[in-house]
Design an enzyme around this catalytic site. Structure first.
Site, PDB file in Angstrom:
ATOM      1  N   CYS B 382      -7.241 -11.873   6.867  1.00  0.00           N
ATOM      2  CA  CYS B 382      -7.306 -10.434   7.090  1.00  0.00           C
ATOM      3  C   CYS B 382      -8.216  -9.880   6.013  1.00  0.00           C
ATOM      4  O   CYS B 382      -7.749  -9.430   4.971  1.00  0.00           O
ATOM      5  CB  CYS B 382      -5.917  -9.805   6.988  1.00  0.00           C
ATOM      6  N   ALA B 384     -10.796  -7.478   5.868  1.00  0.00           N
ATOM      7  CA  ALA B 384     -11.384  -6.153   5.690  1.00  0.00           C
ATOM      8  C   ALA B 384     -10.778  -5.459   4.491  1.00  0.00           C
ATOM      9  O   ALA B 384      -9.576  -5.583   4.266  1.00  0.00           O
ATOM     10  CB  ALA B 384     -11.153  -5.319   6.953  1.00  0.00           C
ATOM     11  N   PRO B 385     -11.543  -4.697   3.711  1.00  0.00           N
ATOM     12  CA  PRO B 385     -12.969  -4.442   3.813  1.00  0.00           C
ATOM     13  C   PRO B 385     -13.871  -5.449   3.092  1.00  0.00           C
ATOM     14  O   PRO B 385     -15.031  -5.198   2.909  1.00  0.00           O
ATOM     15  CB  PRO B 385     -13.104  -3.075   3.139  1.00  0.00           C
ATOM     16  N   GLY B 387     -13.339  -7.113  -0.001  1.00  0.00           N
ATOM     17  CA  GLY B 387     -13.335  -7.250  -1.456  1.00  0.00           C
ATOM     18  C   GLY B 387     -12.875  -8.622  -1.897  1.00  0.00           C
ATOM     19  O   GLY B 387     -13.476  -9.270  -2.751  1.00  0.00           O
ATOM     20  N   ASP B 433      -7.843 -12.681  16.475  1.00  0.00           N
ATOM     21  CA  ASP B 433      -6.475 -12.367  16.072  1.00  0.00           C
ATOM     22  C   ASP B 433      -5.992 -13.506  15.177  1.00  0.00           C
ATOM     23  O   ASP B 433      -6.125 -14.668  15.522  1.00  0.00           O
ATOM     24  CB  ASP B 433      -5.615 -12.261  17.333  1.00  0.00           C
ATOM     25  N   ASP B 458      -3.826 -11.787   3.427  1.00  0.00           N
ATOM     26  CA  ASP B 458      -3.483 -10.470   2.897  1.00  0.00           C
ATOM     27  C   ASP B 458      -2.947  -9.674   4.068  1.00  0.00           C
ATOM     28  O   ASP B 458      -3.653  -8.912   4.709  1.00  0.00           O
ATOM     29  CB  ASP B 458      -4.729  -9.810   2.303  1.00  0.00           C
ATOM     30  N   CYS B 515       0.453  -5.458   0.177  1.00  0.00           N
ATOM     31  CA  CYS B 515       0.450  -4.337  -0.742  1.00  0.00           C
ATOM     32  C   CYS B 515       1.703  -3.514  -0.499  1.00  0.00           C
ATOM     33  O   CYS B 515       1.650  -2.289  -0.425  1.00  0.00           O
ATOM     34  CB  CYS B 515      -0.803  -3.493  -0.576  1.00  0.00           C
TER      35      CYS B 515
END
Lengths: 180, 646
Positions: B382, B384-385, B387, B433, B458, B515
């Site tokens: 996963c 995006a974005p 980093g 996916d 993530d 997060c």
């Protein structure tokens, strides 16, 4: 994803050659492996052969980007180099232009380089020669086409355009959506 | 948030730290107060010192005091940063009169910091109640009457201090919850005069935080007065900290907690559901810190792109542009924290040239835990974005291969943009996916390449760790959202584990991070993965951060969950984060609680946990019990490849 056809390869190399001349060979034969070009949805990607297998195993609809995108083919099959290729043009560039700090911002906004902003320029640059634009700290800012040859640049008045803007790193922020 | 000191008037400074601060204020106030009352604002002083009696009538003085004291700085209150003092200044201002009341009893010219602090700590709750009273009086006209009534009453019963009296008084008065604060304050004033039985009286006073009855709650006017609520929260917390002593007879802890929850929900704008969850995770004082920390944004941090520059050079270049920055900490060699900047950080020529990336400090941690080596094959499920993907690429120095995947095509554009800008050349970006990965990879990747060496997941989460970035999370998350996220995360983590090649020489690691601070999305998912696959938890390599929970409410997790790490905004000053690192030790996928083969090891370790597991751990035969039919179906492809045990 497919390899480039003859005609496409010629178009790409010709465009690249305008900026880096014969150094194209260095792009293909690199010490850390062979690199190649692939076409995917009208965009030309430059990638190492190690990535090829993985990229090939991803369904075509799901594949978004591979390696580095150099540019795209327009609807009339003309090749347009994009700013994402800058990292590869800059080290091998034959003709360079350095821009003064004051007009860095202006170039990054997409404006042409004027004589007043011109810091240095490589000797014997022909008119309409492809050039890579740097800042005074040798940070590549983009590339363009020389509007005047080096000799003429010395004589022309400060408000005249010396480099036509073609691509700059500001596009990462301005045109983020159209990069892919 | 300082006091409005008149710089032209230089006050005489006496010895002692507090004297330097407060003496000046006292002189300031002297300008406003009638001459006889100047003693009121004197700070410090032993509470126990016998002092002059209370001035004739305190109540008229306090309203006057409030205005000049509004400029006073907060005095060493714990838990509230300077950023918050704006929010809290009015409350603090109201506090001052109470302090002033105390101060006037100190011996002149003497500053005893120790006792002053003690006074403050002990009487925090109660003084707040007293302050509350005056807060109320300022907002509602009709309260003046009760106040004056109270003052007169207090004057009359100055000698006695009894709860009965106070409660009688309270019952007589019929108004909102300020009643409790009011009479507590009255008591307080009386107590201050006593001096000798200070400590005991303080305890008595603190008990006086009376839970408003339900009728009083209903009668609460809306919009709620935030100052009152804040004071009530503080008082409530005081009681709950020392419940046995400070509780009110006949009121259960649940009632106190319910009121606290309601107040905090109103004050910090959280939904009741979320607050209940948070109260389960954090002990109460920490909860306040957490909530406060979520009101304030975390510092801006950037990560140097070591593919193009060095941190030293970048710092120099940015400083030349007028940016105020510092290295992030000892634990990071590429991070920089930006304090302030005269140019937009996201638009400097260095940024555009790809010399750095704007990234939260906590996002550096999972990649550090993953520790990708050169010439490895990494999957970022996963991304995006982009980093973390670019950080992985820079750690690998553009060797090897990264497959950056995200299911959201919109956000993938920023991934591509960032990767190109930062000069990452070894990445392939895809839009699958995440749950499909074993299928996508299985035929070709497994067969030809043999899976990935490391996987970073993530996972999409509820975002409860990044409330400071997105305050909408406070209210729009409910039970269903958390469970939906949790379900998706469980599916994703199984896919991630299945995409890794356990037999890889250098790898075989999966890092799972979110997060979020919810246990349902963190420890629960990790525990689920431990049960379902041949993986075990290993140390993340991060030496700071709080350990993950091994038990939570009625759930018991695997003891190795101690190696996972939790990060909180209020303790580490970075976004809330959870990181777990797995090592896959076998490519075989265990069928439902099969005992034999590699899964025997985790089974024996986990046996103490449930009886059910013990029973099945000993069985050799495969039991066709399908707790998750969907999962079984997906794995049927692999199952067919394995010979079935009779």
């Amino acid at each position: 994803m497919r390899p480039l056809t003859e005609a496409e390869t010629r178009a790409v190399f010709e465009k690249l050659g305008r900026y880096i001349g014969e150094n194209i060979q260095l792009l293909v034969d690199r010490p850390d492996g062979t690199y190649c070009f692939r076409l995917h949805r009208d965009r030309v990607y430059y990638l190492s052969e190690k990535l090829l297998k993985v990229a090939a195993s991803i369904p075509r609809d799901s594949l978004v980007s591979l390696g580095t995108c150099f540019g795209k083919f327009t609807k009339t099959q003309k090749f347009r180099l994009s700013v994402t290729a800058l990292d590869f043009l800059a080290p091998y560039a034959k003709y360079k232009v350095w821009v003064k700090p004051g007009s860095e911002q202006s170039f990054l906004y997409g404006n042409h380089v004027l004589k007043s902003g011109l810091g240095r320029i490589t000797e014997n640059t022909a008119q309409y020669q492809g050039v890579v634009v740097f800042s005074m700290a040798d940070v590549p800012l983009g590339f363009g086409v020389a509007a005047k040859s080096t000799q003429e640049c010395r004589k022309v008045d400060p408000m005249a355009i010396v480099v036509f803007h073609q691509a700059d790193v500001g596009e990462y922020v301005r045109n983020e959506d159209t990069l892919t | 948030m300082g006091r409005k000191l008149d710089p032209a008037r230089k006050e005489k400074r006496g010895p002692g730290r507090k004297a330097r601060k407060q003496r000046g204020a006292e002189v300031e106030l002297a300008r406003f107060l009638p001459p006889g009352k100047s003693r009121l604002s004197r700070p410090g002083g032993s509470a126990a010192a016998a002092g002059a009696g209370l001035p004739p009538d305190p109540p008229p003085v306090f309203p006057q005091n409030r205005r000049p004291a509004a400029g006073q700085p907060p005095r060493g209150r714990s838990g509230f940063s300077d950023d918050n003092s704006k929010l809290l200044a009015p409350a603090k201002a109201k506090k001052i009169p109470s302090k002033g009341n105390n101060m006037e009893l100190s011996s002149d010219g003497e500053v005893e910091e120790g006792s002053w602090e003690m006074e403050e700590e002990e009487e925090d709750g109660s003084s707040d109640e007293m302050v509350d009273d005056y807060g109320a009086s300022s907002s509602e006209e009709e309260e003046l009457l009760p106040i004056e009534k109270a003052a007169l009453k207090q004057k009359s019963d100055r000698g006695g201090l009894s709860e009965d009296d106070s409660e009688e008084e309270e019952e007589e008065e019929e108004e909102e919850e300020e009643a409790a604060a009011e009479e507590a304050s009255r008591q307080k004033m009386g107590q201050k005069e006593e001096e000798s039985t200070d400590l005991q009286l303080n305890l008595d006073i603190d008990e006086q935080f009376k839970l408003p009855t339900d009728e009083q709650i209903e009668r609460e006017t809306s919009p709620p007065d935030l100052h009152i609520i804040h004071q009530r929260i503080k008082g409530n917390m005081e009681v709950l900290q020392d419940f046995v002593v400070k509780r009110e007879e006949g009121r259960t802890r649940q009632e106190y907690l319910a009121l606290l929850r309601r107040d905090m929900a109103a004050y910090y704008s959280y939904s009741d559901f979320l607050l209940m969850k948070l109260m389960d995770i954090f002990p109460l004082p920490e909860l306040i810190n957490f909530l406060e920390a979520n009101e304030v944004p975390r510092p801006v941090t950037i990560r140097t792109n070591t593919l193009k520059t060095r941190r030293r050079d970048l710092a120099q270049a940015l400083i030349n542009r007028g940016v105020n920055l510092d290295p992030l900490g000892k634990w990071s060699k590429t991070g920089l924290v930006i304090y302030d900047s005269s140019v937009p950080i996201g638009a400097t020529p260095e940024y555009l040239a790809g010399h750095y990336m704007l990234q939260g400090a906590s996002s550096l941690l999972p990649v550090m835990a993953l520790a990708p080596q050169e010439n490895e094959r990494i999957l970022d499920m996963c991304c995006a974005p982009g980093g973390k993907t670019s950080y992985i690429a820079q750690l690998m120095k553009n060797t090897g291969m990264i497959l950056a995947n995200d299911s959201n095509a919109e956000r993938l554009r920023s991934v591509v943009g960032n990767l190109h800008r930062l000069g990452v050349t070894n990445a392939v970006v895809s839009n699958c996916d995440g749950r499909q990965f074993p299928k996508v990879c299985s035929c070709l990747l497994w067969g030809v390449l043999g899976g990935f060496d490391r996987v970073l997941l993530d996972a999409p989460c509820s975002g409860t760790g990044v409330i400071s970035k997105d305050p909408a999370v406070k209210t729009n998350k409910d039970e269903k959202d958390i469970l939906r996220c949790s379900h998706l995360q469980k599916e994703l983590i199984l896919s991630a584990i299945d995409s890794v090649n356990a037999a890889s020489e250098t790898g075989g690691y999966i890092v799972y991070c979110t997060c979020s601070i919810m246990v349902e999305e963190n420890e629960w998912v990790v525990d689920y993965a431990l049960k379902k696959r041949n993986v075990r938890l290993v140390a993340t390599g991060l030496d700071f951060g709080k350990e993950g929970f091994t038990r939570f409410k009625d759930r018991r997790f695997h003891p190795s969950l101690k190696s996972t790490r939790r990060f909180y905004p209020h303790t580490h000053n970075m976004d809330g984060f959870f990181i777990a690192k797995f090592k896959k030790f076998s490519n075989a996928i265990p069928q439902e609680q099969k005992a034999a083969t590699p899964s025997a090891v985790p089974d024996t370790v986990r046996e103490p946990q449930t009886k059910k597991r013990k029973l099945e751990g000993s069985k050799v035969d495969k039991e066709q019990k399908p707790p998750q039919p969907a999962l079984k179906k997906r794995r049927s492809l692999q199952a067919q490849r394995r010979p079935l045990k009779a």
